[in-house]
Enzyme design. Structure first.
Site, short mmCIF file in Angstrom:
data_model
loop_
_atom_site.label_atom_id
_atom_site.label_comp_id
_atom_site.label_asym_id
_atom_site.label_seq_id
_atom_site.Cartn_x
_atom_site.Cartn_y
_atom_site.Cartn_z
N HIS A 136 0.84 -1.20 0.00
CA HIS A 136 0.00 0.00 0.00
C HIS A 136 0.88 1.25 0.00
O HIS A 136 2.07 1.19 0.29
CB HIS A 136 -0.81 0.10 1.31
CG HIS A 136 -1.67 -1.05 1.65
ND1 HIS A 136 -3.03 -1.02 1.53
CD2 HIS A 136 -1.38 -2.28 2.16
CE1 HIS A 136 -3.56 -2.16 1.96
NE2 HIS A 136 -2.57 -2.95 2.35
N GLU A 183 2.57 -0.95 4.39
CA GLU A 183 2.31 0.42 3.94
C GLU A 183 3.64 1.12 3.70
O GLU A 183 4.52 1.10 4.56
CB GLU A 183 1.54 1.21 5.00
CG GLU A 183 0.13 0.70 5.29
CD GLU A 183 -0.93 1.30 4.37
OE1 GLU A 183 -0.57 2.10 3.47
OE2 GLU A 183 -2.11 0.96 4.56
N HIS A 199 -2.68 -3.02 -3.22
CA HIS A 199 -4.05 -2.83 -2.74
C HIS A 199 -5.01 -2.67 -3.91
O HIS A 199 -6.13 -3.18 -3.90
CB HIS A 199 -4.09 -1.61 -1.81
CG HIS A 199 -5.27 -1.59 -0.90
ND1 HIS A 199 -5.54 -0.54 -0.05
CD2 HIS A 199 -6.26 -2.49 -0.69
CE1 HIS A 199 -6.65 -0.80 0.62
NE2 HIS A 199 -7.11 -1.97 0.25
N ASP A 230 -3.83 2.55 -4.56
CA ASP A 230 -2.46 2.39 -4.07
C ASP A 230 -1.93 0.97 -4.31
O ASP A 230 -2.74 0.05 -4.39
CB ASP A 230 -2.36 2.78 -2.58
CG ASP A 230 -3.20 1.88 -1.67
OD1 ASP A 230 -4.40 1.70 -1.95
OD2 ASP A 230 -2.63 1.35 -0.71
ZN LIG Z 1 -4.08 0.62 0.71
#
Ligand SMILES: [Zn+2]
Length: 190
Positions: free
Chosen positions: A40, A122, A160, A170
């Site tokens: 992400h 992330e 994602h 993303d």
């Molecule tokens: Zn995401």
């Protein structure tokens, strides 16, 4: 290769990462094997870096009054297993054995609820700016470590936007998948 920090997984914890526990997790369904890594991007406020707001957000400690954008996400309870900052620092918010809340409504190879069986990573970043080289090298080393620990994820790396198409964009157009895959192979060969 450049000297990079070494990582190790012990009982679901990534040694080498700063532990920043999030309360936003629950148990994976029984007998669930980890078999997917989801990449992400996130930045708070959007497209601005630094400030520590992302980790505060994942810890339910973000002061919503600090920025108008924060009011649009007020009260959201989400998390990730790992967060890789622009500096390359790795933060772990949820133990890999637990189910983090990063994917939302999602499916991968016709299997729904990716949070059940995936690890979320992330990158501090946005859809409109390139990522830092150090983020790629750290990401690759972390994924190589995860693949050694959870062999089922070997062939299963997704964004994602791949598992929630139409809903999520993303890690975005700047995320370089070929570079990431090549770096992972290098770390595995080392
Ligand atoms: Zn995401």
């Amino acid at each position: 290769m450049q000297q990079a920090p070494s990582f190790q997984v012990i009982e679901g914890q990534l040694i080498g990462a700063r532990q920043v526990p999030s309360p936003n997790y629950n148990q994976r369904p029984e007998h669930t094997e980890i078999q997917l890594v989801v990449v992400h991007n996130i930045s708070l406020p959007p497209s601005q870096f630094g400030g520590g707001y992302i980790e505060q957000f994942f810890q339910n400690q973000l002061d919503w009054s600090k920025h108008p954008y924060f009011q649009t996400i007020e009260g959201m309870q989400v998390s990730t297993h790992l967060l890789i900052l622009r500096t390359g620092e790795v933060l772990q918010c949820v133990n890999f054995n637990d189910r983090a809340w990063h994917a939302g409504r999602s499916s991968y190879l016709a299997k729904k609820e990716c949070n059940d069986y995936s690890i979320g990573i992330e990158l501090e970043g946005s859809d409109d700016q390139p990522f830092e080289d150090v983020q790629y090298s750290v990401l690759a080393e972390v994924i190589a470590t995860l693949q050694a620990t959870y062999p089922k994820i070997l062939q299963h790396l997704a964004g994602h936007s791949d598992i929630a198409p139409g809903r999520k964009t993303d890690p975005g157009p700047f995320f370089d998948w070929p570079k990431t895959r090549a770096l992972i192979q290098q770390y595995k060969a080392d």
